[in-house]
Design a protein around this motif. Sequence first.
Motif, short mmCIF file in Angstrom:
data_model
loop_
_atom_site.label_atom_id
_atom_site.label_comp_id
_atom_site.label_asym_id
_atom_site.label_seq_id
_atom_site.Cartn_x
_atom_site.Cartn_y
_atom_site.Cartn_z
N ASN A 58 37.03 31.19 43.91
CA ASN A 58 36.25 32.32 45.01
C ASN A 58 36.56 33.65 44.14
OD1 ASN A 58 35.68 30.26 46.90
ND2 ASN A 58 37.63 30.49 47.76
N VAL A 59 37.58 34.14 44.06
CA VAL A 59 37.83 35.46 43.49
C VAL A 59 37.07 35.67 42.16
CG1 VAL A 59 39.73 37.24 42.81
CG2 VAL A 59 40.17 35.87 44.74
N THR A 60 37.16 34.83 41.25
CA THR A 60 36.46 34.77 40.17
C THR A 60 35.04 34.85 40.23
OG1 THR A 60 38.29 33.58 39.08
CG2 THR A 60 35.98 33.43 38.04
N ARG A 74 33.37 36.17 42.96
CA ARG A 74 33.31 37.39 43.57
C ARG A 74 33.25 38.59 42.53
NH1 ARG A 74 36.68 36.60 47.63
NH2 ARG A 74 38.16 38.22 47.08
N THR A 75 34.09 38.64 41.49
CA THR A 75 34.57 39.78 40.67
C THR A 75 33.87 39.51 39.42
OG1 THR A 75 36.65 38.79 39.82
CG2 THR A 75 36.92 40.01 41.83
N SER A 76 33.36 38.40 38.86
CA SER A 76 32.72 37.99 37.88
C SER A 76 33.69 38.12 36.58
CB SER A 76 31.49 38.80 37.35
OG SER A 76 30.62 38.68 38.43
N GLN A 77 35.04 38.02 37.08
CA GLN A 77 36.29 38.10 36.15
C GLN A 77 37.17 37.06 36.52
OE1 GLN A 77 37.11 40.25 33.45
NE2 GLN A 77 35.15 41.47 33.66
N HIS A 104 40.32 34.99 37.56
CA HIS A 104 41.41 35.32 38.32
C HIS A 104 42.29 34.17 38.67
CE1 HIS A 104 39.73 39.49 38.91
NE2 HIS A 104 40.85 39.77 39.32
N ARG A 130 45.77 37.47 40.33
CA ARG A 130 45.67 38.77 39.36
C ARG A 130 44.71 38.03 38.31
NH1 ARG A 130 47.86 36.41 34.88
NH2 ARG A 130 50.01 35.25 35.14
N GLN A 131 44.22 39.13 37.38
CA GLN A 131 43.23 38.61 36.32
C GLN A 131 44.19 37.63 35.32
OE1 GLN A 131 41.56 42.35 34.82
NE2 GLN A 131 39.77 41.35 34.50
#
Length: 288
Positions: A58-60, A62-65, A67, A44-45
């Motif tokens: 990795n998710v951070t 990819r999303t530029s946010q 997580h 989650r964020q």
Amino acid sequence: MDTKELLKKVRKIEIKTRRLSDHIFGGEYHSTFKGRGMTFSEVRQYQFGDDVRNIDWNVTARTSQPHIKVFEEERELTMMLMVDVSGSEFFGTENQFKNEIVTEIAATLAFSATQNNDKIGLILFSDQVELFIPPKKGRSHVLRIIRELIEFEPKSKETNIVEALKFLRSVMKKKAIVFMMSDFIADDYQQTLKIAAGKHDITGIRVFDRHEESIPNLGMVQMQDEETGELMLVNTSSKTVRKNYAKFYHEKVAYYKDSFSKSGAGSIACRTDESYVKKLLGYFKTRG
């Protein structure tokens, strides 16, 4: 034993041991044997105050946010009951035979595990593995285990703890809570126990009768070795005979204590005329 009598016996044990596990052991068991650790649940964020060590890069990226990974306790466990069904387990001079006490202890532990939604399996062993019931959940599964403990007739009367532990290692790939019940009148299992205890959470429960600790002076007595079936005349009035027996018995007990201690495994000693409830509770409390 006919089916009606067997079901009556199973029901009697269920009522007694379920009451114990509901009122006494459920909470103790849960706090003693917590889950295997934390298992990944979701991403989650990031929110203010979250642990930065849990950021999923990795998710951070990819999303530029930012997580983070969310974890939850992995609660489900597997309990294996390992029960010695060799000849010596049918000895008893007090209210119950050793195997009857073992059945009650096993049932109490199984119902405690069921309360926590854990799986329970059974290994019955002599000098070979006599029966293996793979771990499953639920009351009907526990009742099947109790049924086997009551009526199972072993092929062999001898004991081999090494074989039982090797079998445990071969069938249980993930860490399990293991309760091994026997009188532990056996040899040379320390090394195998050490290897098994490195992977599993093992507790030995030594069930014994106080009259096994020494031979009384009764003159010439015909005795039968419960494991080999051999009949022999024994002069119990001989101090040497009584001394040698006591030495043999206490050496086996000392080896059991030493082996479990050095392996990092837990151990409980329960005499047939003692309360196994107090013994188990005391053990859970020291571990919890």
